[in-house]
Every structure is written in C-alpha cells, then in structure tokens.
Design a protein around this motif. Sequence first.
Motif, PDB file in Angstrom:
ATOM      1  N   ASN A  64       0.800  -1.233   0.000  1.00 16.04           N
ATOM      2  CA  ASN A  64       0.000   0.000   0.000  1.00 16.04           C
ATOM      3  C   ASN A  64       0.827   1.275   0.000  1.00 16.04           C
ATOM      4  O   ASN A  64       0.288   2.372   0.217  1.00 16.04           O
ATOM      5  CB  ASN A  64      -0.966   0.021   1.192  1.00 16.04           C
ATOM      6  CG  ASN A  64      -2.010  -1.075   1.102  1.00 16.04           C
ATOM      7  OD1 ASN A  64      -2.554  -1.347   0.030  1.00 16.04           O
ATOM      8  ND2 ASN A  64      -2.284  -1.730   2.234  1.00 16.04           N
ATOM      9  N   GLU A  65       2.127   1.148  -0.272  1.00 16.38           N
ATOM     10  CA  GLU A  65       3.004   2.310  -0.348  1.00 16.38           C
ATOM     11  C   GLU A  65       3.485   2.488  -1.788  1.00 16.38           C
ATOM     12  O   GLU A  65       3.818   1.509  -2.457  1.00 16.38           O
ATOM     13  CB  GLU A  65       4.219   2.140   0.575  1.00 16.38           C
ATOM     14  CG  GLU A  65       3.887   2.166   2.055  1.00 16.38           C
ATOM     15  CD  GLU A  65       3.384   3.524   2.509  1.00 16.38           C
ATOM     16  OE1 GLU A  65       3.872   4.546   1.958  1.00 16.38           O
ATOM     17  OE2 GLU A  65       2.509   3.570   3.387  1.00 16.38           O
ATOM     18  N   PRO A  66       3.508   3.723  -2.293  1.00 24.09           N
ATOM     19  CA  PRO A  66       3.943   3.950  -3.673  1.00 24.09           C
ATOM     20  C   PRO A  66       5.386   3.508  -3.894  1.00 24.09           C
ATOM     21  O   PRO A  66       6.245   3.694  -3.022  1.00 24.09           O
ATOM     22  CB  PRO A  66       3.824   5.473  -3.838  1.00 24.09           C
ATOM     23  CG  PRO A  66       2.929   5.925  -2.746  1.00 24.09           C
ATOM     24  CD  PRO A  66       3.140   4.981  -1.605  1.00 24.09           C
ATOM     25  N   ILE A  67       5.652   2.898  -5.041  1.00 17.93           N
ATOM     26  CA  ILE A  67       7.031   2.604  -5.430  1.00 17.93           C
ATOM     27  C   ILE A  67       7.671   3.928  -5.859  1.00 17.93           C
ATOM     28  O   ILE A  67       7.119   4.667  -6.669  1.00 17.93           O
ATOM     29  CB  ILE A  67       7.067   1.581  -6.585  1.00 17.93           C
ATOM     30  CG1 ILE A  67       6.493   0.241  -6.115  1.00 17.93           C
ATOM     31  CG2 ILE A  67       8.483   1.399  -7.098  1.00 17.93           C
ATOM     32  CD1 ILE A  67       6.450  -0.822  -7.191  1.00 17.93           C
ATOM     33  N   LYS A  68       8.828   4.228  -5.319  1.00 22.73           N
ATOM     34  CA  LYS A  68       9.434   5.535  -5.569  1.00 22.73           C
ATOM     35  C   LYS A  68      10.092   5.657  -6.934  1.00 22.73           C
ATOM     36  O   LYS A  68      10.406   6.762  -7.385  1.00 22.73           O
ATOM     37  CB  LYS A  68      10.450   5.830  -4.461  1.00 22.73           C
ATOM     38  CG  LYS A  68       9.798   5.990  -3.088  1.00 22.73           C
ATOM     39  CD  LYS A  68      10.835   6.299  -2.016  1.00 22.73           C
ATOM     40  CE  LYS A  68      10.164   6.448  -0.650  1.00 22.73           C
ATOM     41  NZ  LYS A  68      11.143   6.763   0.424  1.00 22.73           N
ATOM     42  N   ASP A  69      10.321   4.547  -7.595  1.00 27.68           N
ATOM     43  CA  ASP A  69      10.953   4.541  -8.907  1.00 27.68           C
ATOM     44  C   ASP A  69       9.963   5.050  -9.960  1.00 27.68           C
ATOM     45  O   ASP A  69       8.880   4.490 -10.151  1.00 27.68           O
ATOM     46  CB  ASP A  69      11.398   3.114  -9.249  1.00 27.68           C
ATOM     47  CG  ASP A  69      12.228   3.049 -10.524  1.00 27.68           C
ATOM     48  OD1 ASP A  69      12.173   3.995 -11.333  1.00 27.68           O
ATOM     49  OD2 ASP A  69      12.923   2.032 -10.716  1.00 27.68           O
ATOM     50  N   GLU A  70      10.326   6.124 -10.683  1.00 25.18           N
ATOM     51  CA  GLU A  70       9.445   6.726 -11.684  1.00 25.18           C
ATOM     52  C   GLU A  70       9.085   5.767 -12.813  1.00 25.18           C
ATOM     53  O   GLU A  70       8.090   5.978 -13.526  1.00 25.18           O
ATOM     54  CB  GLU A  70      10.094   7.975 -12.290  1.00 25.18           C
ATOM     55  CG  GLU A  70      10.175   9.152 -11.352  1.00 25.18           C
ATOM     56  CD  GLU A  70      10.796  10.370 -12.026  1.00 25.18           C
ATOM     57  OE1 GLU A  70      10.583  10.540 -13.256  1.00 25.18           O
ATOM     58  OE2 GLU A  70      11.492  11.143 -11.350  1.00 25.18           O
ATOM     59  N   ASN A  71       9.866   4.730 -13.000  1.00 23.69           N
ATOM     60  CA  ASN A  71       9.569   3.762 -14.059  1.00 23.69           C
ATOM     61  C   ASN A  71       8.242   3.051 -13.824  1.00 23.69           C
ATOM     62  O   ASN A  71       7.690   2.450 -14.758  1.00 23.69           O
ATOM     63  CB  ASN A  71      10.680   2.718 -14.154  1.00 23.69           C
ATOM     64  CG  ASN A  71      11.949   3.284 -14.750  1.00 23.69           C
ATOM     65  OD1 ASN A  71      11.908   4.008 -15.746  1.00 23.69           O
ATOM     66  ND2 ASN A  71      13.082   2.985 -14.127  1.00 23.69           N
ATOM     67  N   TYR A  72       7.736   3.127 -12.609  1.00 24.50           N
ATOM     68  CA  TYR A  72       6.483   2.464 -12.281  1.00 24.50           C
ATOM     69  C   TYR A  72       5.370   3.475 -12.014  1.00 24.50           C
ATOM     70  O   TYR A  72       4.396   3.190 -11.338  1.00 24.50           O
ATOM     71  CB  TYR A  72       6.696   1.530 -11.089  1.00 24.50           C
ATOM     72  CG  TYR A  72       7.815   0.548 -11.363  1.00 24.50           C
ATOM     73  CD1 TYR A  72       7.667  -0.460 -12.311  1.00 24.50           C
ATOM     74  CD2 TYR A  72       9.051   0.674 -10.719  1.00 24.50           C
ATOM     75  CE1 TYR A  72       8.698  -1.334 -12.595  1.00 24.50           C
ATOM     76  CE2 TYR A  72      10.097  -0.197 -10.999  1.00 24.50           C
ATOM     77  CZ  TYR A  72       9.910  -1.198 -11.945  1.00 24.50           C
ATOM     78  OH  TYR A  72      10.942  -2.063 -12.237  1.00 24.50           O
ATOM     79  N   TRP A  73       5.519   4.654 -12.584  1.00 24.10           N
ATOM     80  CA  TRP A  73       4.501   5.696 -12.527  1.00 24.10           C
ATOM     81  C   TRP A  73       3.943   5.923 -13.931  1.00 24.10           C
ATOM     82  O   TRP A  73       4.606   5.656 -14.928  1.00 24.10           O
ATOM     83  CB  TRP A  73       5.079   7.011 -12.021  1.00 24.10           C
ATOM     84  CG  TRP A  73       5.683   6.973 -10.637  1.00 24.10           C
ATOM     85  CD1 TRP A  73       5.666   5.929  -9.757  1.00 24.10           C
ATOM     86  CD2 TRP A  73       6.385   8.037  -9.989  1.00 24.10           C
ATOM     87  NE1 TRP A  73       6.327   6.269  -8.601  1.00 24.10           N
ATOM     88  CE2 TRP A  73       6.785   7.564  -8.706  1.00 24.10           C
ATOM     89  CE3 TRP A  73       6.733   9.336 -10.345  1.00 24.10           C
ATOM     90  CZ2 TRP A  73       7.485   8.351  -7.814  1.00 24.10           C
ATOM     91  CZ3 TRP A  73       7.434  10.125  -9.448  1.00 24.10           C
ATOM     92  CH2 TRP A  73       7.815   9.638  -8.194  1.00 24.10           C
ATOM     93  N   VAL A  74       2.726   6.442 -13.989  1.00 19.26           N
ATOM     94  CA  VAL A  74       2.116   6.805 -15.276  1.00 19.26           C
ATOM     95  C   VAL A  74       1.702   8.270 -15.220  1.00 19.26           C
ATOM     96  O   VAL A  74       1.066   8.713 -14.256  1.00 19.26           O
ATOM     97  CB  VAL A  74       0.873   5.930 -15.579  1.00 19.26           C
ATOM     98  CG1 VAL A  74       0.200   6.388 -16.874  1.00 19.26           C
ATOM     99  CG2 VAL A  74       1.261   4.459 -15.681  1.00 19.26           C
ATOM    100  N   PHE A  75       2.083   9.012 -16.262  1.00 17.17           N
ATOM    101  CA  PHE A  75       1.794  10.442 -16.317  1.00 17.17           C
ATOM    102  C   PHE A  75       0.714  10.741 -17.360  1.00 17.17           C
ATOM    103  O   PHE A  75       0.514   9.969 -18.317  1.00 17.17           O
ATOM    104  CB  PHE A  75       3.063  11.225 -16.640  1.00 17.17           C
ATOM    105  CG  PHE A  75       4.125  11.100 -15.590  1.00 17.17           C
ATOM    106  CD1 PHE A  75       4.105  11.917 -14.471  1.00 17.17           C
ATOM    107  CD2 PHE A  75       5.131  10.146 -15.698  1.00 17.17           C
ATOM    108  CE1 PHE A  75       5.078  11.807 -13.482  1.00 17.17           C
ATOM    109  CE2 PHE A  75       6.103  10.019 -14.719  1.00 17.17           C
ATOM    110  CZ  PHE A  75       6.082  10.849 -13.605  1.00 17.17           C
TER     111      PHE A  75
END
Length: 567
Positions: A64-75
């Motif tokens: 339940n905590e965000p992964i800090k690596d931007e590779n696993y984010w969507v913009f």
Amino acid sequence: MSKESKDIKVRKAISKWQQVFIWIIAIAFVAGIALWALAVNYTPGAKKVKRSIEETVGYLTVNNEPIKDENYWVFQEEVETKYGDLLAMYGNPQLDPYIETPYVKTLIAVDFLNNKTMLYYAKVNNIKADKKKLDEAVKEEMNNIKKDQNKSQQIKTQYGSLTNYEKEFRKQKEQELIIAAVKEKLGAINEDEIKKYYNEHKDEMIQKYTKAEIDYATFKTKEEMDKFMKLALEKGITQAASESTVTLSPYTLTKGTFPEEIEKEIFDSTSTIVSLPYNDSYFVFNIKSVQKVEKYEDFIKSDGYNEVKDELTNKKFADNFKKWKDEQKVSFELRDPVYKAWYTALSTESKDLMTAYKKMYEELFTENGEVRTDVAAEQKTAFLVIADRIVESTDTALEKVKADVKEFEKKLVNSVYEVSKGSSKEILRRMKEYYPEKKDIAFQYYSKLYDEVKPYLSVGGAYYVMNQLFEIYQGLAELAESTGTDIQIRADSYYKLYDMNKALDDPKTAKGYLAKLKELKPDYSLDFEKAEKELDEMIKNKENAEKSTTSSTDTANDTAESTNTGE
C-alpha cells in the motif's frame, strides 16, 4: 476455481456496457504501434527532469506504499499521447467526449499500469529480454527504415537522427520482450492440460469447432435446383453457375445453423456437391472443406486448438499473476479522479455494487441530494455505469435502491447535459428518454447519431450501421411529420432525410423528402433548383446503369441458351 484478475473483470464489464456505443473500443488494448508513427515529444539531448508523484495519474504500490521509482509511474502526457496515436490509427473517429473519451483513457491508463506491474515482476524475478531476439528486431526495424526514404526523413525530423530513434525503439522493444517473457513464464501450459480441457468439454468443442467451408446457391423450385445440379455434376459447379447466371455465395457453416439432419448431410457427405430443400427454398451446396473435431488428433489440426491453448494460457497467466500480486501485496493506485471513478465503475464485482454506489454518491452529490458543481462532468458520467449495472442486476438486495438510483441518474444526466451542450450522444439519448415531449432534444440526438454514421455511408458501409440507420430514419421521420413540432426542427429533419437517402444512393426517395422540405419551408437555406438537378442526374444515371445490366444479362442468357441447344 481461482478468482479472476481485476483486469479480466474490467474487460467483462466493458463488453457488457459496450452496447451503448457504435464505435467498438478495441483500441485501448492495441499493442505494437510503430514508434516512428507516434506523435512523441522527443527532444534530443534533453535532460530528464525529476517528477513528483503528485504529477502522476497512477502508480504501482507495494504494501500500500507507492514505489518511488518513476519507471512504475504513469503520467497524463503518456495517456494523452497513446490516446491520440490510437485514434489516428483508426482515422480519428469522433468519440463521445463525456462517455467514450474518459472510458478509453481509463483503459489506456490501466493498461499502462498492468504493463508496469509485469515489468516490476520481471525486475523482482530477474527476467530479462532475449538479447538475440532484441538485436534482431532492432536490426530488422532499422534496415526497413533505411529502405524507405520518406519514413527515414520523418524519423530524422522527429528524433533528430536515426541513432536517437534506434535507442528509443530498442527501449520499447526490450519492454515488449520482457512482458512477453513474463506472460510466457506465468502462463506456460503443457499438452496434457490442453487434452484434459478438450476431454472435459468435448461436446462443447464439437459444437463450436465443427465447420464446413461451402459455397451455396438458392432456388425457388425443386425443378430449378435439379436442373442446376445436373449441369453442376456434368461441368463442375463453377462452370454451371457461370452458364446459368447463378450466384454462389461463400459461407462458413457451423453446427446449429440448420436442423441436425441437414447438417449431417453436409458434414458427412462423400460428395462435394449436395442439394437439399429447406424452409420453402432449395439449396445447392459446394462443400470445399470440412473440419471435424470428434477426436483429439483432429482437434489438434483445427482452429480450435490454438484458440483453446491461448484461452488456457491467458487464464493461467491471470491466475498466477494475481496470486503473486496478492502474496507480494503489489497493486496500483489511480490518482486521477476521472480514471479512478471509471475504473471503479467497470471493475467493481457485482457483490460490491452497493458499496461502490454509496461511495460514488457521496463524491458526486451534496447532503441535500443535488449534483455537485465542483466535480468534472467526465467523473460524473462514470456513475451511469454503476447505475445501469444496479438497475439490470437480479440481486434482490439491490431492489430497494433501484428507484433512488434512477432518480439520481436523471439528476446527474441533466447536470452533464447543461455542460455538454449537446456534444454527448449518450447524454442526449438518455435526455430523450426522460423528456419525450422535448422535440429539440430528440432532434439533437438523431442529428448526433446521423453525424456519427454518415462517414460509413460515403464508403458503402451502411450494412455496418443498419440498426442505427433504422433508428435515425424513424426518429427524423416522426419529427418531420409532427405538425405540432417547431417548423425549423421539422425542416431540418426533412433535410437530413433527403441528405441520408442521397448518401444511400436512393435519389428518388431523396427527391420526395426534398419536395416536402420545399413545401414546408420554401425559404430554407438550400438551393432547391441545384439539389433537384443533382437528384435528377443521379436518377438518370441509375436508370441507364440498370438498362445496361439488363441488356448484358439478356445477352448472356441468349448465349447460354444457344450453346445448350447446339445452335
């Protein structure tokens, strides 16, 4: 059986709600778009700017905590770019901005997050792309581009150089291969599993995959059929059809099309040509091939084998992937309120509809039961999915809220109508049902629907939108003939009926509606004389074409008759 993954539930909800759309939204799951065709904002040498999670529309979570690596984010720009590219691939169809647009963008965002989840699985389990396959794919891509000067120049303009493009292509292809490797690992099945499934569902497999590829011709009388059969057996069915001016229509015959005794004649026939009576008509079948799957050895050679294999592979992948996510507590969070609302509406299980309804109600309505004005209209429309699912549900526990749901749905639709100003076909459709006495809304709806199907008519695709055409035709005709309706609405309805029939290549009917328009509103903004001349020319051309066809047919028949009598 294990529980379905949420991704599968989303797709099932999608297919169930698909009936409100003419344009089938398959594009959200299209993969492998050529990178050179994308409208990517690529700046050679640009430094990567560190982004914050607050800028995302969604991200992966662990515990339940965000992964800090931007590779696993969507913009948002990723979703918008993909959305634009996919629409461009399909000729830029006009989507409903308040229903279909947020719907598709939600699917795109979810697809991005699902792919990133697979990439995270690959990272955790040290799964990498096959280097040989990657190198070969990049080499093939670059060789093809270098052979095409136009494509090569386009890429240089967009990326600055072929080298820059190659780097981007390699990165994308590497991710594709990694995702494929993850699916292969988690979805691997063996021959015993396929055979087991076949044996457990044998009757279903036989019913579904037994088929015959045929050509057929129909006749009004038994005499005509027998005469053609005799000629077909003598000269072959193709030559017989040519000499008799009989049309042979191709068809894939599956079980359940005809009565069992007729199908047995076709599927078990030792001859390639069969004649049969059916429903006051007489058929001649040319059997080109028959596919039977009564034995597993035959099933392996059929189309059904790969279909079943893919189905089992996808299910096993979904089950194993879900199991891993549950065990590792890996999930994703949608931050964008519109995407979050639509995903909730589409993916919520039936047993949880009441909870989703209450939560969405609190987000969209005030304590007094009025629609909030500070919530985006695209977020409000997600409520329609929940409302439809509740109203259609057979769950007795939802009966007590159905009346309230319909009331709140109507309030919400009215709210979105005020904002959309007639640009949403689905909102107009619902408004027309709520207020049948408001002819201006009905005209707006039929006009919007006509604008949507008109492009099909110009390319001879009326068959694909036949149901919509009937609805438009009936609706506009009722408005045009309604003497109690505003004259401008009646006139505009007549004009669209004239325009539609002209597009359908029916100038005589179009001319009739044009005459009614002229009689009702002679000052209508249309050059009647020019329009009449154009229709007269169309009628003349059609008559000449019909005469030419008749003459050619008569000549062919005379020639065939002379040949058969030996003259």
